[in-house]
Design a protein around this motif. Structure first.
Motif, PDB file in Angstrom:
ATOM      1  N   TRP A   1     -44.790  81.587  78.671  1.00  0.00           N
ATOM      2  CA  TRP A   1     -44.853  82.945  78.143  1.00  0.00           C
ATOM      3  C   TRP A   1     -43.875  82.935  77.086  1.00  0.00           C
ATOM      4  O   TRP A   1     -44.139  83.702  76.089  1.00  0.00           O
ATOM      5  N   VAL A   2     -42.785  82.214  77.086  1.00  0.00           N
ATOM      6  CA  VAL A   2     -41.800  82.195  75.889  1.00  0.00           C
ATOM      7  C   VAL A   2     -42.634  81.547  74.829  1.00  0.00           C
ATOM      8  O   VAL A   2     -42.501  82.060  73.606  1.00  0.00           O
ATOM      9  N   TRP A   3     -43.509  80.428  75.033  1.00  0.00           N
ATOM     10  CA  TRP A   3     -44.241  80.096  73.822  1.00  0.00           C
ATOM     11  C   TRP A   3     -45.367  81.086  73.412  1.00  0.00           C
ATOM     12  O   TRP A   3     -45.379  81.204  72.031  1.00  0.00           O
TER      13      TRP A   3
ATOM     14  N   THR B   1     -43.838  84.690  65.172  1.00  0.00           N
ATOM     15  CA  THR B   1     -44.743  83.720  64.413  1.00  0.00           C
ATOM     16  C   THR B   1     -44.222  84.028  62.914  1.00  0.00           C
ATOM     17  O   THR B   1     -44.542  83.154  62.140  1.00  0.00           O
ATOM     18  N   ARG B   2     -44.001  85.056  62.612  1.00  0.00           N
ATOM     19  CA  ARG B   2     -43.557  85.602  61.370  1.00  0.00           C
ATOM     20  C   ARG B   2     -42.468  86.586  61.205  1.00  0.00           C
ATOM     21  O   ARG B   2     -42.262  87.351  62.172  1.00  0.00           O
ATOM     22  N   ARG B   3     -41.852  86.528  60.303  1.00  0.00           N
ATOM     23  CA  ARG B   3     -40.612  87.359  59.981  1.00  0.00           C
ATOM     24  C   ARG B   3     -40.790  88.019  58.721  1.00  0.00           C
ATOM     25  O   ARG B   3     -41.245  87.280  57.650  1.00  0.00           O
ATOM     26  N   ARG B   4     -40.560  89.494  58.649  1.00  0.00           N
ATOM     27  CA  ARG B   4     -40.681  90.113  57.481  1.00  0.00           C
ATOM     28  C   ARG B   4     -39.398  90.003  56.527  1.00  0.00           C
ATOM     29  O   ARG B   4     -38.362  90.037  57.085  1.00  0.00           O
ATOM     30  N   ILE B   5     -39.758  89.618  55.148  1.00  0.00           N
ATOM     31  CA  ILE B   5     -38.638  89.378  54.252  1.00  0.00           C
ATOM     32  C   ILE B   5     -39.167  90.352  53.098  1.00  0.00           C
ATOM     33  O   ILE B   5     -40.014  90.635  52.648  1.00  0.00           O
ATOM     34  N   SER B   6     -37.766  90.695  52.408  1.00  0.00           N
ATOM     35  CA  SER B   6     -37.937  91.308  51.342  1.00  0.00           C
ATOM     36  C   SER B   6     -37.486  90.631  50.122  1.00  0.00           C
ATOM     37  O   SER B   6     -36.129  90.186  49.884  1.00  0.00           O
ATOM     38  N   GLU B   7     -38.329  90.322  49.072  1.00  0.00           N
ATOM     39  CA  GLU B   7     -37.988  89.561  47.826  1.00  0.00           C
ATOM     40  C   GLU B   7     -37.523  90.579  46.782  1.00  0.00           C
ATOM     41  O   GLU B   7     -38.263  91.462  46.766  1.00  0.00           O
ATOM     42  N   PRO B   8     -36.385  90.098  45.904  1.00  0.00           N
ATOM     43  CA  PRO B   8     -36.225  90.949  44.745  1.00  0.00           C
ATOM     44  C   PRO B   8     -37.578  91.077  43.843  1.00  0.00           C
ATOM     45  O   PRO B   8     -37.969  90.115  43.572  1.00  0.00           O
ATOM     46  N   GLY B   9     -37.708  92.210  43.374  1.00  0.00           N
ATOM     47  CA  GLY B   9     -38.735  92.717  42.463  1.00  0.00           C
ATOM     48  C   GLY B   9     -40.358  92.484  43.154  1.00  0.00           C
ATOM     49  O   GLY B   9     -41.431  92.444  42.560  1.00  0.00           O
ATOM     50  N   ASP B  10     -40.460  92.284  44.381  1.00  0.00           N
ATOM     51  CA  ASP B  10     -41.468  92.103  45.185  1.00  0.00           C
ATOM     52  C   ASP B  10     -41.619  92.819  46.369  1.00  0.00           C
ATOM     53  O   ASP B  10     -40.815  93.306  46.858  1.00  0.00           O
ATOM     54  N   ALA B  11     -43.061  93.131  46.675  1.00  0.00           N
ATOM     55  CA  ALA B  11     -43.065  93.847  48.055  1.00  0.00           C
ATOM     56  C   ALA B  11     -42.987  93.196  49.453  1.00  0.00           C
ATOM     57  O   ALA B  11     -42.571  91.789  49.204  1.00  0.00           O
TER      58      ALA B  11
ATOM     59  N   VAL C   1     -51.325  76.348  73.417  1.00  0.00           N
ATOM     60  CA  VAL C   1     -50.311  77.173  72.585  1.00  0.00           C
ATOM     61  C   VAL C   1     -49.536  76.549  71.685  1.00  0.00           C
ATOM     62  O   VAL C   1     -49.035  76.873  70.417  1.00  0.00           O
ATOM     63  N   VAL C   2     -48.904  75.221  72.108  1.00  0.00           N
ATOM     64  CA  VAL C   2     -48.031  74.540  71.171  1.00  0.00           C
ATOM     65  C   VAL C   2     -48.634  74.036  69.801  1.00  0.00           C
ATOM     66  O   VAL C   2     -48.278  74.086  68.824  1.00  0.00           O
ATOM     67  N   MET C   3     -49.879  73.878  70.210  1.00  0.00           N
ATOM     68  CA  MET C   3     -50.791  73.193  68.980  1.00  0.00           C
ATOM     69  C   MET C   3     -51.169  74.356  68.179  1.00  0.00           C
ATOM     70  O   MET C   3     -50.977  74.181  66.655  1.00  0.00           O
ATOM     71  N   VAL C   4     -51.436  75.607  68.646  1.00  0.00           N
ATOM     72  CA  VAL C   4     -51.543  76.828  67.713  1.00  0.00           C
ATOM     73  C   VAL C   4     -50.343  77.111  66.952  1.00  0.00           C
ATOM     74  O   VAL C   4     -50.414  77.478  65.839  1.00  0.00           O
ATOM     75  N   ARG C   5     -49.190  76.826  67.621  1.00  0.00           N
ATOM     76  CA  ARG C   5     -47.876  77.087  66.810  1.00  0.00           C
ATOM     77  C   ARG C   5     -47.616  76.160  65.857  1.00  0.00           C
ATOM     78  O   ARG C   5     -46.564  76.161  65.418  1.00  0.00           O
ATOM     79  N   ARG C   6     -48.379  75.388  65.559  1.00  0.00           N
ATOM     80  CA  ARG C   6     -48.162  74.290  64.312  1.00  0.00           C
ATOM     81  C   ARG C   6     -47.188  73.204  64.576  1.00  0.00           C
ATOM     82  O   ARG C   6     -46.460  72.836  63.945  1.00  0.00           O
TER      83      ARG C   6
ATOM     84  N   VAL D   1     -56.878  71.108  73.540  1.00  0.00           N
ATOM     85  CA  VAL D   1     -55.861  70.761  72.441  1.00  0.00           C
ATOM     86  C   VAL D   1     -56.474  70.109  71.271  1.00  0.00           C
ATOM     87  O   VAL D   1     -56.047  70.499  70.121  1.00  0.00           O
ATOM     88  N   ALA D   2     -57.565  69.388  71.367  1.00  0.00           N
ATOM     89  CA  ALA D   2     -58.179  68.889  70.085  1.00  0.00           C
ATOM     90  C   ALA D   2     -58.993  70.093  69.569  1.00  0.00           C
ATOM     91  O   ALA D   2     -58.968  70.311  68.061  1.00  0.00           O
ATOM     92  N   ALA D   3     -59.592  70.993  70.265  1.00  0.00           N
ATOM     93  CA  ALA D   3     -60.197  72.113  69.427  1.00  0.00           C
ATOM     94  C   ALA D   3     -59.291  72.975  68.972  1.00  0.00           C
ATOM     95  O   ALA D   3     -59.278  73.478  67.677  1.00  0.00           O
ATOM     96  N   ALA D   4     -57.995  73.164  69.531  1.00  0.00           N
ATOM     97  CA  ALA D   4     -56.861  74.126  68.989  1.00  0.00           C
ATOM     98  C   ALA D   4     -56.558  73.617  67.639  1.00  0.00           C
ATOM     99  O   ALA D   4     -56.276  74.028  66.846  1.00  0.00           O
ATOM    100  N   GLN D   5     -56.544  72.109  67.542  1.00  0.00           N
ATOM    101  CA  GLN D   5     -55.959  71.424  66.203  1.00  0.00           C
ATOM    102  C   GLN D   5     -56.906  71.519  65.195  1.00  0.00           C
ATOM    103  O   GLN D   5     -56.502  71.867  64.177  1.00  0.00           O
ATOM    104  N   LEU D   6     -58.325  71.523  65.412  1.00  0.00           N
ATOM    105  CA  LEU D   6     -59.591  71.591  64.568  1.00  0.00           C
ATOM    106  C   LEU D   6     -59.439  72.914  63.919  1.00  0.00           C
ATOM    107  O   LEU D   6     -59.685  73.298  62.844  1.00  0.00           O
ATOM    108  N   ILE D   7     -59.203  74.107  65.156  1.00  0.00           N
ATOM    109  CA  ILE D   7     -59.264  75.148  64.459  1.00  0.00           C
ATOM    110  C   ILE D   7     -58.136  75.767  63.901  1.00  0.00           C
ATOM    111  O   ILE D   7     -58.293  76.261  62.623  1.00  0.00           O
ATOM    112  N   THR D   8     -56.780  75.271  63.848  1.00  0.00           N
ATOM    113  CA  THR D   8     -55.691  75.529  63.361  1.00  0.00           C
ATOM    114  C   THR D   8     -55.862  74.946  61.816  1.00  0.00           C
ATOM    115  O   THR D   8     -55.437  75.602  60.777  1.00  0.00           O
ATOM    116  N   VAL D   9     -56.526  73.634  61.781  1.00  0.00           N
ATOM    117  CA  VAL D   9     -56.716  72.949  60.372  1.00  0.00           C
ATOM    118  C   VAL D   9     -57.456  73.668  59.651  1.00  0.00           C
ATOM    119  O   VAL D   9     -56.952  74.117  58.361  1.00  0.00           O
ATOM    120  N   ALA D  10     -58.510  74.207  60.244  1.00  0.00           N
ATOM    121  CA  ALA D  10     -59.472  74.954  59.709  1.00  0.00           C
ATOM    122  C   ALA D  10     -59.258  76.262  59.122  1.00  0.00           C
ATOM    123  O   ALA D  10     -59.385  76.771  57.773  1.00  0.00           O
TER     124      ALA D  10
END
Length: 346
Positions: free
Chosen positions: A49-51, A56-66, A120-125, A162-171
């Motif tokens: 459940w931790v994984w 997976t993403r962090r909101r960042i604010s760049e100067p002069g950009d949204a 899940v680990v595979m999906v997390r790259r 695991v193999a399908a997750a890797q293929l889907i992630t690459v795609a």
């Protein structure tokens, strides 16, 4: 509700279902160390459940950009926990029962459970970590059950997940790159269209200015059949020189520069403009400063000939050279009595 939250909910429910099978001891007489089954469950669920719930993403604010998203990599401690679960959970479950109970669903759930975790680990790259964990699972299951029995009791499914997750992630990554490239191409096309529109407007302004300057002179020339008075010939020569300036060096000109060059020519000075690049990347404010300084230089010039050149130099924007004829010397041996460099604004 986002797609990620829906998928996370499905993953939590599915892994909970797999783990719940460990509580259904269909052959309790084969259970020799029940605490190991409980320990495997206690280790597996929190780590999985931790994984699932790791951001997976962090909101960042760049100067002069949204605000933009930045992909986060799983921390090292999460990777260590995943490999720990892959090594401990299967062996704990198989060691908890006798040989007769190792093929029971309340034991073999670990094959599907660890396979789900590695998916899940595979999906997390983290493909290397996922395949290492899957390899540990396959080795443990093969040692306790035998290779063929392990494959028939769920190992094939885990490998496929695991193999399908890797293929889907690459795609998906490829689709994301293609979408980003398409967005960049669209932005470039929009910028090109805007540039072309600007150039079209600039050309229309040049044509209008040319008609304003040369129109009366051309009309008078046609009206008189070319028999112009001296003052009209002077006006025609000035109009021709102004049109040449507009064609050669439009980036050097504004109303102030045009007025000073026209006044200098009426005083008898020869003024020549050459645009050799270097001004296209300057902002309007910088061009305004350069033109203002250029107008002042032309206003104060007393040379017989003044040559104005834009420069692609990284420090010098415009060079102004004034020459005066020397008695008895050729045109190439004129004295240089004016040398000014207009520096590029920083």
């Amino acid at each position: 509700m986002t797609v990620r939250s829906i998928l996370s909910g499905i993953a939590l429910a599915f892994t909970a279902y797999l783990a719940a099978r460990s509580l259904l001891w269909t052959l309790p007489e084969t259970v020799e160390r029940g605490w190991l089954l409980i320990a495997a469950l206690v280790i597996y669920l929190p780590i999985t459940w931790v994984w699932v719930l790791l951001p997976t993403r962090r909101r960042i604010s760049e100067p002069g950009d949204a605000e933009a998203d930045e992909r986060l990599s799983p921390p090292r401690w999460a990777i260590a926990l995943a490999l720990f679960a892959a090594a401990v959970v299967p062996n704990a479950a198989f060691a908890a029962v006798s040989e007769a109970g190792r093929a029971q669903p309340f034991v073999t759930w670990v094959i599907g459970g660890i396979g789900a975790l590695m998916t899940v680990v595979m999906v997390r790259r983290r493909p290397i970590v996922a395949w290492i964990g899957t390899g540990i699972l396959a080795l443990s299951a093969s040692v306790w059950l035998g290779p063929l029995s392990a494959l028939s009791l769920g190992l094939v499914g885990s490998l496929v997940w695991v193999a399908a997750a890797q293929l889907i992630t690459v795609a998906l990554d490829r689709v994301a790159r293609d979408a980003e490239e398409l967005s960049e191409l669209q932005q470039a096309a929009s910028a090109w269209q805007a540039s072309q529109s600007g150039r079209q407007r600039e050309r229309r302004l040049h044509v209008q200015r040319a008609l304003h300057v040369a129109g009366p002179v051309l009309g008078r020339t046609i009206e008189t059949g070319g028999n112009l008075r001296p003052s009209e010939k002077t006006a025609a020569r000035l109009a021709e020189q102004s049109l040449r300036d507009e064609l050669r060096s439009p980036r050097l000109l504004d109303d102030g520069v045009r007025a000073e060059i026209d006044a200098a020519r009426r005083r008898g000075m020869i003024v020549m403009l050459f645009d050799e690049g270097g001004l296209d990347d300057l902002p309007p404010s910088a061009l305004e400063d350069i033109r203002s300084e250029l107008a002042g230089i032309v206003r104060d010039a007393t040379s017989e000939r003044v040559i104005i050149r834009s420069s692609p130099h990284h420090e010098i924007a415009v060079t102004v050279v004034g020459r005066r004829a020397t008695a008895g010397a050729s045109a190439d041996e004129d004295d240089v009595d004016l040398w000014r460099e207009i520096r590029r604004p920083r």
